[in-house]
Scaffold this active site. Structure first.
Site, PDB file in Angstrom:
ATOM      1  CB  CYS A   1      -0.982  -0.014   1.167  1.00  0.00           C
ATOM      2  SG  CYS A   1      -0.620   1.075   2.538  1.00  0.00           S
TER       3      CYS A   1
ATOM      4  CD  GLN B   1      -1.227  19.558  12.118  1.00  0.00           C
ATOM      5  OE1 GLN B   1      -0.900  18.477  11.637  1.00  0.00           O
ATOM      6  NE2 GLN B   1      -0.544  20.668  11.875  1.00  0.00           N
TER       7      GLN B   1
ATOM      8  CD  GLU C   1      -5.619  29.474   5.234  1.00  0.00           C
ATOM      9  OE1 GLU C   1      -5.560  29.222   4.010  1.00  0.00           O
ATOM     10  OE2 GLU C   1      -4.763  29.104   6.058  1.00  0.00           O
TER      11      GLU C   1
ATOM     12  CB  CYS D   1       4.698  19.711   7.190  1.00  0.00           C
ATOM     13  SG  CYS D   1       4.199  20.611   5.711  1.00  0.00           S
TER      14      CYS D   1
END
Length: 485
Positions: free
Chosen positions: A67, A317, A367, A443
């Protein structure tokens, strides 16, 4: 193999050339076939294992190597953390080329299984399944082009390599439900047990697939772009609330209600059931409108004492417990004492700003995604936070002199950009604003390093700490505190 490099590839050297090799572990001794060969570096994959690293362990998932979701299960978790911390330091040092303090120890996950709150599965008529070898090839022969794709845990040591036979299509009347196979847009690995999300994740997925088989409901064909069942989205919160969203490739009310009612009756603990009609050729979700079939249409999640309303299109998250740790480190690095104006850039649904709200005099969130800003405003109301304001738009355009005159210049900036990092114009804007403290949550340590190099003009890195949000993968988050020079 000497060490790990970016994207989970191992690093080896031959005659001064660096070679990046996938699907191996530092300490493995392998013969490699190159897929790219440049002057100073090359990429390749193993075709024969001479000996295995002592670091290898047995993967716990039956789907490992097929996978593609958990690339590092063959490494002990503590060893994964060691390599991830090293990856952060290497990126900041080699790309950023800036002075760094000693890193705080990586914040590893307390639970390395069943840690995700959200998963999305795909229905498909085409199954990707590796079978046992149908024949054996000598080393000098060409291995299957898919050999390196899923042979992450090699079989018995031998001078031969195995050719892999693949079943490409499931029976049309059956279909499969699982994850897209790595590198294939149309083929899906049929998942029996996934270790990423707690129950009732596996129970729901397997029951829905079995019901679809019995009712002879059509699964989606990604080549022909037709079929009734398309995706199954599950969100399971730490609060116990559960959201299920079934995405259909056809608008058939009778068949739709059959499967939705089956889910409702057999899983009464599900908080909200939704459905989405997607008649497009792509799986993008932002321009679709989920419809509530049962429940309130959203779930509630908690971080510390803060509540967050999460709809089917909300960003949150995906590791709740580690998100709490990530935000605690971010709040600590912000150094708030109740007097500062905090700007939360790339604020999303407002989770970081709200998490830091008790220490800030005022919070300004910015944002570009309008739906996220709506969620942020609702979350502020939900938590009775009245000193937070959220604005939709590009921070480059919003943060001008008039905006500062109205809302005040920031004393502290928190920025949490996507993997691509910050636009250079935003870096220049931060240099222009000259806040006393900047906290950069990333990240992607590589793009973070690039941005820190630019910020070095006026800021120095004073603290840094990696956070592991995704055990058994090569992904890593990093939090950096910068102080104005």
């Amino acid at each position: 193999m000497e060490n790990y490099a970016a994207e989970g590839k191992s690093l080896a050297r031959q005659d001064g050339k660096v070679i990046f090799i996938e699907n191996v572990v530092p300490g493995d001794v392998v013969d490699v076939r190159l897929s790219k060969n440049k002057k100073d570096w090359a990429e390749g994959y193993p075709v024969q294992f001479k000996s295995y690293s002592k670091e290898r362990i047995e993967p716990f998932c039956q789907h490992f190597g097929v996978c593609g979701g958990c690339q590092w299960q063959m490494l002990p978790y503590q060893k994964q953390l060691q390599y991830k911390q090293q990856q952060v330091i290497d990126n900041l040092t080699r790309i950023g080329k800036i002075k760094l303090p000693a890193s705080l120890p990586i914040a590893g996950a307390g639970e390395d299984k069943f840690y995700r709150n959200k998963l999305e599965y795909t229905f498909s008529t085409r199954e990707f399944t590796p079978h046992k070898p149908t024949r054996v090839q000598r080393l000098e022969s060409n291995p299957s082009p898919d050999f390196h794709r899923f042979n992450q845990l090699p079989g018995p040591l031998t001078s031969e390599v195995s050719d892999i036979a693949l079943s490409l299509d499931a029976p049309k009347e059956v279909g499969v439900l699982g994850f897209h196979a790595k590198g294939f847009f149309d083929k899906v690995v049929n998942i029996e047990k996934c270790w990423l999300q707690p129950e009732p994740n596996n129970e729901i997925r397997n029951a829905v697939r079995e019901f679809a088989w019995k009712q002879k409901l059509s699964f989606y064909d990604y080549r022909e772009h037709k079929g009734f069942l398309r995706n199954l989205q599950l969100r399971i919160c730490a609060t116990g609330e559960v959201m299920v969203n079934v995405v259909f490739g056809e608008d058939n009310k009778k068949k739709r209600n059959e499967i939705l009612e089956f889910i409702k009756v057999n899983f009464p603990n599900i908080t909200t059931i939704l459905y989405t009609i997607n008649l497009k050729k792509n799986d993008s979700f932002t321009d679709l409108e989920p419809v509530t079939y049962h429940g309130k249409g959203y779930v509630l999640e908690k971080l510390e004492d803060f509540q967050f309303k999460i709809g089917p299109k909300s960003f949150f998250q995906t590791n709740t417990k580690q998100a709490e740790r990530l935000y605690q480190i971010t709040r600590e690095f912000a150094g708030l004492n109740g007097t500062q104006i905090l700007y939360d850039l790339y604020c999303g649904t407002g989770s970081i700003g709200i998490f830091c709200s008790k220490g800030a005099q005022k919070i300004i969130g910015v944002e570009a995604i309008e739906e996220a800003i709506r969620d942020a405003r609702e979350n502020a109301v939900l938590n009775n936070i009245r000193h937070a304001e959220f604005y939709c738009g590009d921070v480059i355009n919003i943060c001008n002199d008039d905006f500062f005159a109205q809302h005040g210049k920031p004393d502290v900036i928190i920025t949490d950009p996507p993997r691509a990092g910050m636009h250079e114009k935003l870096v220049r804007k931060i240099l222009e604003i000259e806040a006393a403290t900047v906290v950069y949550v990333s990240c992607n340590p590589a793009t973070q390093a690039r941005d820190l190099s630019l910020l070095d003009e006026k800021y120095e890195v004073t603290r840094l700490q990696p956070v592991d949000m995704f055990p058994h993968t090569h992904h890593i988050e990093n939090v950096v505190q910068l102080k104005r020079k």
